[in-house]
Design a protein around this motif. Sequence first.
Motif, PDB file in Angstrom:
ATOM      1  N   ALA A   1      -4.518   2.835  -1.868  1.00  0.00           N
ATOM      2  CA  ALA A   1      -3.723   1.819  -3.571  1.00  0.00           C
ATOM      3  C   ALA A   1      -2.699   1.446  -3.276  1.00  0.00           C
ATOM      4  N   SER A   2      -1.515   0.428  -3.987  1.00  0.00           N
ATOM      5  CA  SER A   2      -0.694   0.033  -4.220  1.00  0.00           C
ATOM      6  C   SER A   2      -0.003  -0.134  -5.510  1.00  0.00           C
ATOM      7  N   TRP A   3       1.011  -0.374  -4.865  1.00  0.00           N
ATOM      8  CA  TRP A   3       2.178  -0.022  -6.315  1.00  0.00           C
ATOM      9  C   TRP A   3       3.435  -1.238  -6.149  1.00  0.00           C
TER      10      TRP A   3
ATOM     11  N   PRO B   1       1.128  -1.191   0.295  1.00  0.00           N
ATOM     12  CA  PRO B   1       0.624   0.064  -0.463  1.00  0.00           C
ATOM     13  C   PRO B   1       0.786   1.471   0.239  1.00  0.00           C
TER      14      PRO B   1
ATOM     15  N   ARG C   1       6.298  -1.446 -10.819  1.00  0.00           N
ATOM     16  CA  ARG C   1       5.546  -0.262 -10.741  1.00  0.00           C
ATOM     17  C   ARG C   1       6.293   0.936 -10.254  1.00  0.00           C
TER      18      ARG C   1
ATOM     19  N   GLU D   1      -3.443   7.637  -5.030  1.00  0.00           N
ATOM     20  CA  GLU D   1      -4.474   7.446  -4.305  1.00  0.00           C
ATOM     21  C   GLU D   1      -4.883   6.791  -3.144  1.00  0.00           C
TER      22      GLU D   1
END
Length: 162
Positions: free
Chosen positions: A126-128, A115, A132, A123
């Motif tokens: 949101a998680s990356w 997260p 990413r 956002e």
Amino acid sequence: MSSERADLLQTLDKHRGFLRYTVRDLTDEQAARRTTVSELCLGGLIKHVMGVETRWMRFAVGGADAMNSEPVDWEGQFRMADGETLESLLAAYERVAHETDELVSTLPDLDRAHPLPQAPWFEPGASWSVRRVLLHVIAETAQHAGHADIIRESLDGAKTMG
């Protein structure tokens, strides 16, 4: 190493190289000089990009808590501090690049996600993934290499390309 990892690292290294090339043959005074109305200087851009890469690689391994484990001097990261030299910043950036390359080469999974930290520019919830994160670091490095090119051209007319 997978071809995907090799491609990501090669692209990141290409943009690191543009940034390093932009500061070629400069004195510390030139690297610290602001040539526009912004706070940016060439040494400060290297310092900032190095910090961004370091923080995001900590995130890739340990998430938001790891990313925020050290305080950030949000204003000072864009300036060369007393005692900092262009040579020392470039050497530190080279060490960070090597650490990133080693980490990306050995992480078990680029799909591993965390997260994002709470911030107005992310956002909520949101998680990356590591993938990413790498794309973000590439984009940051490329964007700031472009800024550096403008600053360098304003300083002495030299250009990275063209």
